[in-house]
Write a protein that holds these residues in place. Structure first.
Motif, PDB file in Angstrom:
ATOM      1  N   ILE A  40      47.000  45.304  38.476  1.00  0.00           N
ATOM      2  CA  ILE A  40      46.843  43.887  38.806  1.00  0.00           C
ATOM      3  C   ILE A  40      47.549  43.565  40.112  1.00  0.00           C
ATOM      4  O   ILE A  40      46.985  42.904  41.000  1.00  0.00           O
ATOM      5  CB  ILE A  40      47.390  43.003  37.667  1.00  0.00           C
ATOM      6  N   TYR A  41      48.774  44.038  40.263  1.00  0.00           N
ATOM      7  CA  TYR A  41      49.529  43.732  41.479  1.00  0.00           C
ATOM      8  C   TYR A  41      48.979  44.476  42.693  1.00  0.00           C
ATOM      9  O   TYR A  41      49.178  44.038  43.831  1.00  0.00           O
ATOM     10  CB  TYR A  41      51.007  44.031  41.263  1.00  0.00           C
ATOM     11  N   ASN A  42      48.262  45.576  42.443  1.00  0.00           N
ATOM     12  CA  ASN A  42      47.590  46.257  43.553  1.00  0.00           C
ATOM     13  C   ASN A  42      46.376  45.479  44.037  1.00  0.00           C
ATOM     14  O   ASN A  42      46.040  45.514  45.227  1.00  0.00           O
ATOM     15  CB  ASN A  42      47.144  47.661  43.122  1.00  0.00           C
ATOM     16  N   ARG A  43      45.739  44.775  43.125  1.00  0.00           N
ATOM     17  CA  ARG A  43      44.518  44.030  43.479  1.00  0.00           C
ATOM     18  C   ARG A  43      44.825  42.577  43.853  1.00  0.00           C
ATOM     19  O   ARG A  43      44.096  41.960  44.610  1.00  0.00           O
ATOM     20  CB  ARG A  43      43.542  44.038  42.300  1.00  0.00           C
ATOM     21  N   PHE A  44      45.900  42.037  43.283  1.00  0.00           N
ATOM     22  CA  PHE A  44      46.273  40.642  43.528  1.00  0.00           C
ATOM     23  C   PHE A  44      47.756  40.613  43.892  1.00  0.00           C
ATOM     24  O   PHE A  44      48.609  40.773  43.023  1.00  0.00           O
ATOM     25  CB  PHE A  44      46.038  39.776  42.291  1.00  0.00           C
ATOM     26  N   ALA A  49      49.853  38.568  32.439  1.00  0.00           N
ATOM     27  CA  ALA A  49      49.326  39.723  33.164  1.00  0.00           C
ATOM     28  C   ALA A  49      49.128  40.898  32.222  1.00  0.00           C
ATOM     29  O   ALA A  49      48.161  41.668  32.347  1.00  0.00           O
ATOM     30  CB  ALA A  49      50.278  40.098  34.304  1.00  0.00           C
ATOM     31  N   GLU A  50      50.018  41.026  31.244  1.00  0.00           N
ATOM     32  CA  GLU A  50      49.905  42.127  30.278  1.00  0.00           C
ATOM     33  C   GLU A  50      48.642  41.997  29.436  1.00  0.00           C
ATOM     34  O   GLU A  50      47.954  42.996  29.168  1.00  0.00           O
ATOM     35  CB  GLU A  50      51.142  42.145  29.378  1.00  0.00           C
ATOM     36  N   GLY A  97      41.546  47.152  30.419  1.00  0.00           N
ATOM     37  CA  GLY A  97      41.729  48.596  30.335  1.00  0.00           C
ATOM     38  C   GLY A  97      42.420  49.195  31.539  1.00  0.00           C
ATOM     39  O   GLY A  97      42.146  50.340  31.930  1.00  0.00           O
ATOM     40  N   VAL A  98      43.327  48.425  32.152  1.00  0.00           N
ATOM     41  CA  VAL A  98      44.072  48.928  33.308  1.00  0.00           C
ATOM     42  C   VAL A  98      45.554  48.669  33.079  1.00  0.00           C
ATOM     43  O   VAL A  98      45.947  47.999  32.113  1.00  0.00           O
ATOM     44  CB  VAL A  98      43.613  48.252  34.624  1.00  0.00           C
ATOM     45  N   SER A 130      38.369  38.822  32.701  1.00  0.00           N
ATOM     46  CA  SER A 130      39.307  38.817  31.562  1.00  0.00           C
ATOM     47  C   SER A 130      40.210  37.594  31.600  1.00  0.00           C
ATOM     48  O   SER A 130      40.524  37.003  30.565  1.00  0.00           O
ATOM     49  CB  SER A 130      40.147  40.094  31.574  1.00  0.00           C
ATOM     50  N   THR A 131      40.635  37.206  32.792  1.00  0.00           N
ATOM     51  CA  THR A 131      41.473  36.011  32.934  1.00  0.00           C
ATOM     52  C   THR A 131      40.716  34.774  32.491  1.00  0.00           C
ATOM     53  O   THR A 131      41.250  33.925  31.753  1.00  0.00           O
ATOM     54  CB  THR A 131      41.921  35.849  34.395  1.00  0.00           C
ATOM     55  N   LEU A 132      39.480  34.649  32.930  1.00  0.00           N
ATOM     56  CA  LEU A 132      38.659  33.506  32.526  1.00  0.00           C
ATOM     57  C   LEU A 132      38.488  33.457  31.020  1.00  0.00           C
ATOM     58  O   LEU A 132      38.585  32.388  30.405  1.00  0.00           O
ATOM     59  CB  LEU A 132      37.287  33.590  33.202  1.00  0.00           C
ATOM     60  N   HIS A 133      38.239  34.601  30.418  1.00  0.00           N
ATOM     61  CA  HIS A 133      38.050  34.623  28.968  1.00  0.00           C
ATOM     62  C   HIS A 133      39.307  34.144  28.252  1.00  0.00           C
ATOM     63  O   HIS A 133      39.235  33.323  27.325  1.00  0.00           O
ATOM     64  CB  HIS A 133      37.694  36.035  28.512  1.00  0.00           C
TER      65      HIS A 133
END
Length: 221
Positions: free
Chosen positions: A50-54, A36-37, A44-45, A23-26
């Motif tokens: 995001i902060y849990n994964r990064f 981030a929003e 769909g999260v 999604s970031t790349l897109h």
């Protein structure tokens, strides 16, 4: 080939991480920026996910996208810089194919590279990704040089220096003057020739005959 910031464990957590980078790349490829929003909504999260994964949040997402682009650059080089291609096409055509491939990736990923490089001085994960891929490219280039020397298609006794020479188009190719040129191929050609002039075996003073001596002076009248 596994990049640093985009290395993921198997399972749902890893798939979520990959989806967030997608999604970031897109967003970067279309808009040149992201929040981030926006990425959370596209994936769909929640933003908390995001902060849990990064752990670095937005910078972590950017580093993941940067990893993907740098992976593409290394793959382009790896596909071309082989002794088989060298023996089949010769050194100049091999290097030209590499430069063409790198420039094509830079052209397609201009907005991603611009966003990542703007944050590079402040973001450790971006710097780590850059160093990781640079080391990978150098190792790949060194192997190519060594095999080319063994085959007699590359000269010189310093594989590390020649390997670093091949890194130049992998970094300098991301130049707006080159990427935006209407006749880009005409700029790539002399760039390739300049790079090949160092390791090519036809250069005087290496593995080929020396240039002819100067003509003797004319006798006095």
């Amino acid at each position: 080939m596994t990049a640093t910031a985009d290395a993921v464990p198997p399972g749902r957590s890893g798939r979520t991480r990959l989806a967030l980078v997608d999604s970031t790349l897109h967003r970067l490829r279309v808009d040149g920026s992201f929040t981030a929003e926006q990425v959370a909504a596209d994936s769909g999260v929640s933003v908390a996910t995001i902060y849990n994964r990064f752990s670095e949040g937005r910078d972590g997402l950017l580093a993941g996208a940067f990893d993907r682009v740098l992976d593409r650059l290394v793959v382009v080089s790896a596909e071309v810089l082989t002794v088989e291609v060298l023996l089949d096409r010769g050194l100049e055509e091999t290097v030209r194919a590499m430069v063409d491939g790198l420039v094509e990736v830079f052209s397609e990923e201009t907005l991603v590279m611009r966003a990542a490089l703007a944050r590079l001085p402040e973001c450790r994960s971006l710097r780590d990704s850059f160093r990781h891929h640079e080391a990978e490219a150098r190792a790949l280039n060194r192997r190519f040089v060594q095999l080319g020397q063994a085959a007699g298609h590359i000269v010189g006794s310093a594989p590390d220096e020649l390997a670093d020479l091949l890194v130049i188009p992998g970094q300098g190719g991301n130049n707006p003057l080159l990427l935006g040129a209407p006749a880009r191929a005409r700029l790539v050609r002399p760039l390739t020739t300049a790079i090949v002039a160092v390791p090519a075996p036809h250069v005087y003073g290496r593995s080929c005959p020396s240039p002819p001596p100067p003509s003797p002076p004319l006798p006095p009248a």
